[in-house]
Design a protein around this motif. Structure first.
Motif, PDB file in Angstrom:
ATOM      1  N   ALA A 191      -1.758  -3.559  -3.450  1.00  0.00           N
ATOM      2  CA  ALA A 191      -2.031  -4.715  -4.301  1.00  0.00           C
ATOM      3  C   ALA A 191      -2.484  -4.203  -5.663  1.00  0.00           C
ATOM      4  N   TYR A 192      -1.928  -4.788  -6.714  1.00  0.00           N
ATOM      5  CA  TYR A 192      -2.245  -4.379  -8.082  1.00  0.00           C
ATOM      6  C   TYR A 192      -2.970  -5.522  -8.796  1.00  0.00           C
ATOM      7  N   GLY A 193      -4.047  -5.168  -9.510  1.00  0.00           N
ATOM      8  CA  GLY A 193      -4.792  -6.175 -10.260  1.00  0.00           C
ATOM      9  C   GLY A 193      -5.710  -5.515 -11.268  1.00  0.00           C
ATOM     10  N   ASP A 194      -6.380  -6.354 -12.054  1.00  0.00           N
ATOM     11  CA  ASP A 194      -7.376  -5.855 -13.007  1.00  0.00           C
ATOM     12  C   ASP A 194      -8.448  -6.921 -13.160  1.00  0.00           C
ATOM     13  N   ALA A 195      -9.359  -6.727 -14.113  1.00  0.00           N
ATOM     14  CA  ALA A 195     -10.474  -7.658 -14.284  1.00  0.00           C
ATOM     15  C   ALA A 195     -10.004  -9.070 -14.584  1.00  0.00           C
ATOM     16  N   SER A 196      -8.937  -9.194 -15.327  1.00  0.00           N
ATOM     17  CA  SER A 196      -8.420 -10.517 -15.688  1.00  0.00           C
ATOM     18  C   SER A 196      -7.532 -11.113 -14.606  1.00  0.00           C
ATOM     19  N   HIS A 197      -7.008 -10.257 -13.748  1.00  0.00           N
ATOM     20  CA  HIS A 197      -6.099 -10.709 -12.686  1.00  0.00           C
ATOM     21  C   HIS A 197      -6.541 -10.082 -11.360  1.00  0.00           C
ATOM     22  N   PRO A 198      -7.638 -10.594 -10.784  1.00  0.00           N
ATOM     23  CA  PRO A 198      -8.193  -9.991  -9.567  1.00  0.00           C
ATOM     24  C   PRO A 198      -7.254 -10.128  -8.369  1.00  0.00           C
ATOM     25  N   ILE A 199      -7.361  -9.153  -7.491  1.00  0.00           N
ATOM     26  CA  ILE A 199      -6.576  -9.171  -6.253  1.00  0.00           C
ATOM     27  C   ILE A 199      -7.156 -10.242  -5.325  1.00  0.00           C
ATOM     28  N   PRO A 200      -6.338 -11.137  -4.785  1.00  0.00           N
ATOM     29  CA  PRO A 200      -6.854 -12.206  -3.913  1.00  0.00           C
ATOM     30  C   PRO A 200      -7.593 -11.654  -2.702  1.00  0.00           C
ATOM     31  N   SER A 201      -8.653 -12.328  -2.303  1.00  0.00           N
ATOM     32  CA  SER A 201      -9.457 -11.880  -1.161  1.00  0.00           C
ATOM     33  C   SER A 201      -8.667 -11.922   0.147  1.00  0.00           C
ATOM     34  N   ALA A 202      -7.630 -12.772   0.198  1.00  0.00           N
ATOM     35  CA  ALA A 202      -6.825 -12.864   1.422  1.00  0.00           C
ATOM     36  C   ALA A 202      -6.128 -11.550   1.740  1.00  0.00           C
ATOM     37  N   TYR A 203      -5.914 -10.723   0.722  1.00  0.00           N
ATOM     38  CA  TYR A 203      -5.276  -9.421   0.938  1.00  0.00           C
ATOM     39  C   TYR A 203      -6.153  -8.555   1.837  1.00  0.00           C
ATOM     40  N   SER A 204      -7.443  -8.473   1.523  1.00  0.00           N
ATOM     41  CA  SER A 204      -8.376  -7.687   2.340  1.00  0.00           C
ATOM     42  C   SER A 204      -8.533  -8.301   3.723  1.00  0.00           C
ATOM     43  N   GLN A 205      -8.532  -9.621   3.802  1.00  0.00           N
ATOM     44  CA  GLN A 205      -8.669 -10.295   5.084  1.00  0.00           C
ATOM     45  C   GLN A 205      -7.502  -9.918   6.011  1.00  0.00           C
ATOM     46  N   TYR A 206      -6.305  -9.930   5.460  1.00  0.00           N
ATOM     47  CA  TYR A 206      -5.146  -9.567   6.273  1.00  0.00           C
ATOM     48  C   TYR A 206      -5.179  -8.080   6.636  1.00  0.00           C
TER      49      TYR A 206
END
Length: 482
Positions: free
Chosen positions: A153-168
């Motif tokens: 998963a790719y993200g930054d401060a302005s575009h955070p990685i959704p928490s559902a990614y870690s949940q899965y």
């Protein structure tokens, strides 16, 4: 001189065995060394085995190969001979061989991974990592190639990685590798998607799949699971005992192309013809090809004739149904496409194998076959206690006289039927009656019938022992299939 030659020959004969002992990266553990080697480790894998066990012998070279690779990553692999250290094996609840357990600082959990070298390595590496690993510019190239399926998963401060990614990731960490990249300078990403983004990297087919951008803002872990399910298996690959579990876990129907391994040109031609069909039905049906000669019994269990290749059949594991292409139809891209379109549309009835209906039922045990299913279970005023057996099964063979005795006890009660079906000759028509109950083998058979019967009539006749415990023999013959 002759003595020297004999000694030389003896040493030469022993040398390979001595070399193997010295070179092994698998630790041999005993009662007095177990805790010292395992309890202080963040992660270790222990095999509990018996030298006479055939499955243990098959596992041995794969276990050794995995140990050599994993020791480089600080992961210990060890083994315990349960014929020498029975108390130690009993302490960890070992009841069959081989039993593998993962230890984290001395706390064991069951190993549920593959039993080939690459599968063991992959499984234990996943166990050694956090559910989601931090990926950097320096580690990115290596990380995305570190397993057959890797998600980042790719993200930054302005575009955070959704928490559902870690949940899965927490629920699927045993199956896949998960990483997250949050540095400001992005590495090269396929198709340069906007952030946040999730990319599934794979060592087959096109090499990657990108999660739909429109669904990522309000990401749902179930949607991510569906995406991974669809994209984590090859479009059309060979199936075998090593990867069958992966397909079974997918929950999708499996479309088999049975081919003679000697007919390489035929297989390659058909695979190329079927690939576009597999792509069209991706996410609905998984496509595989299989060695028709080696797994002929599996073909027969799917109601293929077993003597005419190539052949095509769909198996729906969830519904326990099978749909073979008629033997009269030549297997080709055209015939497979027409068959698949009808299957997906629900226009094909499942194939149900049945032995002939007996001409008479003059024995205490009712001989049930698939074609007679509705006749027996359609009689709602009757209680039916049915055994589904295989002739080669040792437990079934020992149950046979007891089942006969049970039937004799209820022979005078027409409302209670003691039946049996040869499951190698008959399919069980889906679905099972909603009123059915399953008997635990160790329970009294008579007690079970009396507890769950709905019909009226007298109790079981006296005489005979239908309650004998018969499921305690560890020496029953094995029967392996795909």
């Amino acid at each position: 001189m002759r003595i020297t030659s004999k000694v030389t020959l003896a040493l030469a004969a022993l040398l390979p065995a001595l070399t193997n002992v010295v070179a092994s990266d698998v630790l041999d553990l005993a009662q007095d060394t177990f805790k010292g080697e395992v309890y202080d480790q963040d992660l270790a894998l222990v095999e509990f085995f018996a030298p006479w066990c055939g499955h243990c012998k098959n596992l041995a070279p794969h276990y050794e190969e995995a140990a050599t690779e994993l020791v480089k990553k600080g992961i210990k692999l060890a083994k315990v001979d349960c014929t020498e250290h029975a108390e130690l094996c009993q302490e960890y609840g070992v009841s069959g061989y081989p039993t593998l357990k993962v230890f984290r600082n001395g706390t064991p959990t069951d190993y549920t991974g593959p039993r080939k070298a690459d599968g063991i390595i992959s499984y234990m590496i996943k166990q050694s990592l956090p559910a989601v690993s931090d990926v950097t510019s320096e580690s990115h190239a290596e990380f995305i190639k570190s397993d057959k399926v890797v998600l980042v998963a790719y993200g930054d401060a302005s575009h955070p990685i959704p928490s559902a990614y870690s949940q899965y990731a927490n629920t699927a960490r045993d199956s896949y590798l998960f990483g997250q990249f949050t540095e400001s300078s992005l590495p090269s990403i396929p198709e340069s998607p906007s952030l946040p983004a999730i990319v599934l990297y794979k060592s087959f087919d096109e090499g990657y799949s990108i999660f739909p951008a429109g669904e990522i803002t309000n990401l749902d872990s179930s949607a991510l699971a569906d995406f991974v399910k669809t994209n984590s298996v090859p479009l059309l690959d060979e199936i075998s005992p090593e990867n069958f579990g992966t397909y079974a876990e997918q929950g999708l129907p499996i479309a088999y192309l049975f081919v003679d391994p000697a007919e390489v040109d035929t297989r390659e031609k058909l695979v190329e013809e079927i690939k576009p069909i597999a792509r069209e039905h991706k996410g609905k049906v998984n496509f595989v090809y299989i060695d028709a000669v080696k797994f002929i019994d599996h073909g027969k269990s799917l109601n293929l004739p077993g003597d005419n290749w190539p052949a095509f059949v769909i198996q729906d594991l969830a519904a326990q149904t099978k749909y073979p292409l008629a033997p009269s139809e030549k297997v080709s891209g055209k015939s497979v496409k027409a068959f698949l379109d009808k299957f997906v549309a629900g226009e094909i009835q499942p194939s149900i194998k049945s032995a002939p209906i007996p001409e008479t039922q003059d024995q205490p045990v009712y001989k049930l076959v698939a074609d007679d299913w509705e006749n027996l279970f359609g009689a709602t005023e009757k209680d039916v206690f049915a055994e589904f057996f295989a002739p080669w099964c040792g437990h079934c063979q020992r149950l046979a006289p007891i089942w006969d005795t049970l039937a004799e006890k209820y022979a005078s009660n027409s409302n209670i039927v003691i039946a049996q079906m040869d499951a190698t000759e008959n399919d069980i028509p889906p679905p099972l009656p909603s009123r059915c109950k399953v008997s635990p083998p160790s329970n009294s058979l008579v007690e079970f019938v009396e507890q769950h019967r709905k019909s009226s009539g007298g109790e079981a006749a006296a005489g005979g022992d239908a309650d004998e415990e018969i499921f305690d023999d560890e020496d029953a013959p094995e029967h392996d299939e795909l």
